[in-house]
Design a protein around this motif. Structure first.
Motif, short mmCIF file in Angstrom:
data_model
loop_
_atom_site.label_atom_id
_atom_site.label_comp_id
_atom_site.label_asym_id
_atom_site.label_seq_id
_atom_site.Cartn_x
_atom_site.Cartn_y
_atom_site.Cartn_z
N HIS A 65 44.42 38.16 40.91
CA HIS A 65 44.31 38.88 39.65
C HIS A 65 43.62 40.23 39.88
CE1 HIS A 65 40.42 36.61 39.89
NE2 HIS A 65 39.95 37.80 39.54
N LEU A 66 43.69 41.07 38.86
CA LEU A 66 43.06 42.39 38.92
C LEU A 66 41.70 42.33 38.23
CD1 LEU A 66 46.14 44.62 38.02
CD2 LEU A 66 45.17 44.24 40.29
N SER A 67 40.81 43.20 38.66
CA SER A 67 39.51 43.33 38.02
C SER A 67 39.31 44.79 37.62
CB SER A 67 38.40 42.87 38.97
OG SER A 67 37.18 42.71 38.27
N ILE A 68 38.16 45.09 36.99
CA ILE A 68 37.89 46.42 36.44
C ILE A 68 36.67 47.03 37.10
CG2 ILE A 68 37.23 47.68 34.35
CD1 ILE A 68 38.77 45.63 32.71
N ILE A 69 36.79 48.29 37.48
CA ILE A 69 35.66 49.06 37.97
C ILE A 69 34.97 49.69 36.76
CG2 ILE A 69 34.94 51.02 39.38
CD1 ILE A 69 35.92 48.59 40.97
N SER A 70 33.70 49.38 36.56
CA SER A 70 32.98 49.90 35.40
C SER A 70 31.49 49.88 35.69
CB SER A 70 33.28 49.06 34.15
OG SER A 70 32.71 47.78 34.28
N GLU A 71 30.74 50.53 34.81
CA GLU A 71 29.29 50.55 34.96
C GLU A 71 28.72 49.14 34.77
OE1 GLU A 71 25.57 51.76 35.83
OE2 GLU A 71 27.42 52.93 36.06
N ALA A 72 29.29 48.39 33.84
CA ALA A 72 28.79 47.04 33.59
C ALA A 72 29.03 46.11 34.77
CB ALA A 72 29.45 46.46 32.34
N ALA A 73 30.07 46.39 35.56
CA ALA A 73 30.40 45.54 36.71
C ALA A 73 29.73 46.01 37.99
CB ALA A 73 31.93 45.52 36.91
N ARG A 74 29.05 47.14 37.92
CA ARG A 74 28.39 47.67 39.13
C ARG A 74 27.13 46.88 39.44
NH1 ARG A 74 24.66 51.63 40.36
NH2 ARG A 74 24.31 52.13 38.17
N LEU A 75 26.94 46.59 40.71
CA LEU A 75 25.77 45.82 41.15
C LEU A 75 24.75 46.74 41.80
CD1 LEU A 75 27.50 42.69 42.74
CD2 LEU A 75 26.43 42.87 40.49
N GLY A 76 23.56 46.81 41.22
CA GLY A 76 22.47 47.56 41.84
C GLY A 76 22.60 49.06 41.69
N ARG A 87 28.87 48.32 45.49
CA ARG A 87 29.51 47.03 45.25
C ARG A 87 29.69 46.79 43.75
NH1 ARG A 87 29.90 44.17 49.89
NH2 ARG A 87 30.59 42.32 48.73
N PHE A 88 30.78 46.07 43.45
CA PHE A 88 31.09 45.72 42.07
C PHE A 88 31.35 44.22 41.99
CE2 PHE A 88 31.98 50.17 42.42
CZ PHE A 88 31.59 50.71 41.20
N LEU A 89 31.28 43.70 40.77
CA LEU A 89 31.40 42.27 40.55
C LEU A 89 32.71 41.93 39.86
CD1 LEU A 89 30.23 39.37 40.41
CD2 LEU A 89 29.17 40.04 38.23
N ASP A 90 33.37 40.89 40.35
CA ASP A 90 34.49 40.27 39.67
C ASP A 90 34.03 38.89 39.21
OD1 ASP A 90 37.02 39.56 38.69
OD2 ASP A 90 37.54 38.61 40.60
N PRO A 91 33.58 38.76 37.97
CA PRO A 91 32.99 37.49 37.52
C PRO A 91 34.00 36.34 37.48
CG PRO A 91 33.29 38.99 35.67
CD PRO A 91 33.59 39.77 36.90
N ARG A 92 35.26 36.68 37.33
CA ARG A 92 36.28 35.63 37.23
C ARG A 92 36.40 34.84 38.53
NH1 ARG A 92 42.48 36.96 35.40
NH2 ARG A 92 43.35 34.84 35.55
N SER A 93 36.30 35.52 39.67
CA SER A 93 36.40 34.85 40.97
C SER A 93 35.03 34.60 41.59
CB SER A 93 37.24 35.70 41.93
OG SER A 93 36.61 36.95 42.16
N LYS A 94 33.99 35.08 40.91
CA LYS A 94 32.61 34.96 41.42
C LYS A 94 32.49 35.61 42.80
CE LYS A 94 31.57 30.74 38.84
NZ LYS A 94 32.86 30.73 38.10
N LEU A 95 33.04 36.82 42.88
CA LEU A 95 32.99 37.60 44.12
C LEU A 95 32.44 38.99 43.83
CD1 LEU A 95 36.47 36.82 45.75
CD2 LEU A 95 34.25 35.95 46.51
#
Length: 297
Positions: A65-76, A87-95
């Motif tokens: 699946h596709l994920s989204i690059i965004s400020e909310a998904a940015r880690l640190g 690094r960014f987070l894809d919560p759906r795959s927990k990666l």
């Protein structure tokens, strides 16, 4: 204009790129700068800002699946002294993954442990959001993120792109909603960008900001799937009202605004009989011909 000023100007052009056309803008800028190394280094901040603001979609490794690059998904945080890739987070795959803002590619996927307290309701929201996406967006991508440390806000993000260069148009829908369980509210915004460029250059950029309280019967059902479905239903209603208002605005523009831009009657204050236009022209030509063939004394 020196190299620094040219890069700054190029960055502004990139940030204003219409949906799906950033590569075209980048190629045009490349011809102007004529220095790939300087260009690549200088536009990195602008590319990062563009990708985060525009909800650039990314194919996450080891997922389907596709994920989204965004400020909310940015880690640190990111600092100039830190050479580590963002690094960014894809919560759906927990990666979590690294993302290259120039190539738009994700790499180095790593497992990410979600917050056990927040994950049940996040999963409920994600399930309801995916059903909503399937019902209303043909090629959309949706992400649901847990609250960050010290926050009580779940974030729902949607992006849908439609590119049709053959017919000279492109468009992007973005929406973001925060579900705050402490304030018992949902706040969000919808952003639409459309570019039409056949024999012209017309762009639409509009934003609609909303907020509404969560009803008691919804709050009492959290974290069940029922509560999540009702929250998405409330969001759906807000988006429906916005689309209806847009349609009404366009209809009014066609019936009133655009008509007001042109003269209702010519300077003679009489309507022109278009069926006689050819006759008028033919008569004038005949009159001109007769004059030119009259004998002169």
């Amino acid at each position: 204009m020196d190299a620094t000023e040219r890069i700054q100007a190029a960055s502004q052009f990139l940030l204003q790129s219409p949906p799906g056309e950033i590569n075209d803008v980048l190629n045009d800028i490349r011809n102007i700068i004529s220095d790939d190394e300087l260009l690549q280094e200088g536009i990195q901040p602008a590319l990062r800002e563009y990708n985060i603001e525009q909800f650039t979609v990314v194919d996450v490794p080891e997922t389907n699946h596709l994920s989204i690059i965004s400020e909310a998904a940015r880690l640190g945080p990111v600092s100039e002294e830190d050479d580590a890739q963002e690094r960014f987070l894809d919560p759906r795959s927990k990666l979590s993954f690294e993302f290259d803002h120039l190539s738009l590619e994700a790499s180095d996927p790593q497992p990410y442990e979600p917050n056990e307290e927040h994950e049940p309701f996040r999963l409920a929201l994600e399930t309801a959001a995916l059903n909503y996406l399937k019902a209303h967006f043909t090629d959309g991508v949706i992400v649901v993120l847990s609250p960050k440390e010290g926050s009580t806000q779940y974030v729902i993000q949607v992006v849908a792109n439609k590119y049709n260069p053959t017919n000279f148009w492109s468009g992007r829908w973005r929406s973001e909603y925060t579900v705050d369980l402490e304030s018992k509210q949902v706040a969000g915004k919808m952003l639409i960008n459309v570019h039409y460029y056949e024999q012209g250059n017309v762009q639409l950029a509009t934003t609609n900001v909303i907020s509404f309280d969560l009803p008691p019967h919804v709050l009492s059902a959290i974290p069940n799937n029922t509560a999540a479905s009702k929250i998405l239903a409330l969001i759906e209603e807000e988006e429906r009202k916005y689309q209806v208002s847009l349609n009404e605005t366009y209809q009014e523009m066609g019936e009133k605004t655009f008509k007001g831009l042109r003269r209702a009657l010519p300077l003679t204050r009489q309507k022109l009989d278009w069926d006689k236009v050819l006759g008028y022209k033919l008569g004038a030509e005949l009159a001109g011909t007769n004059k030119s063939t009259l004998p002169t004394s």
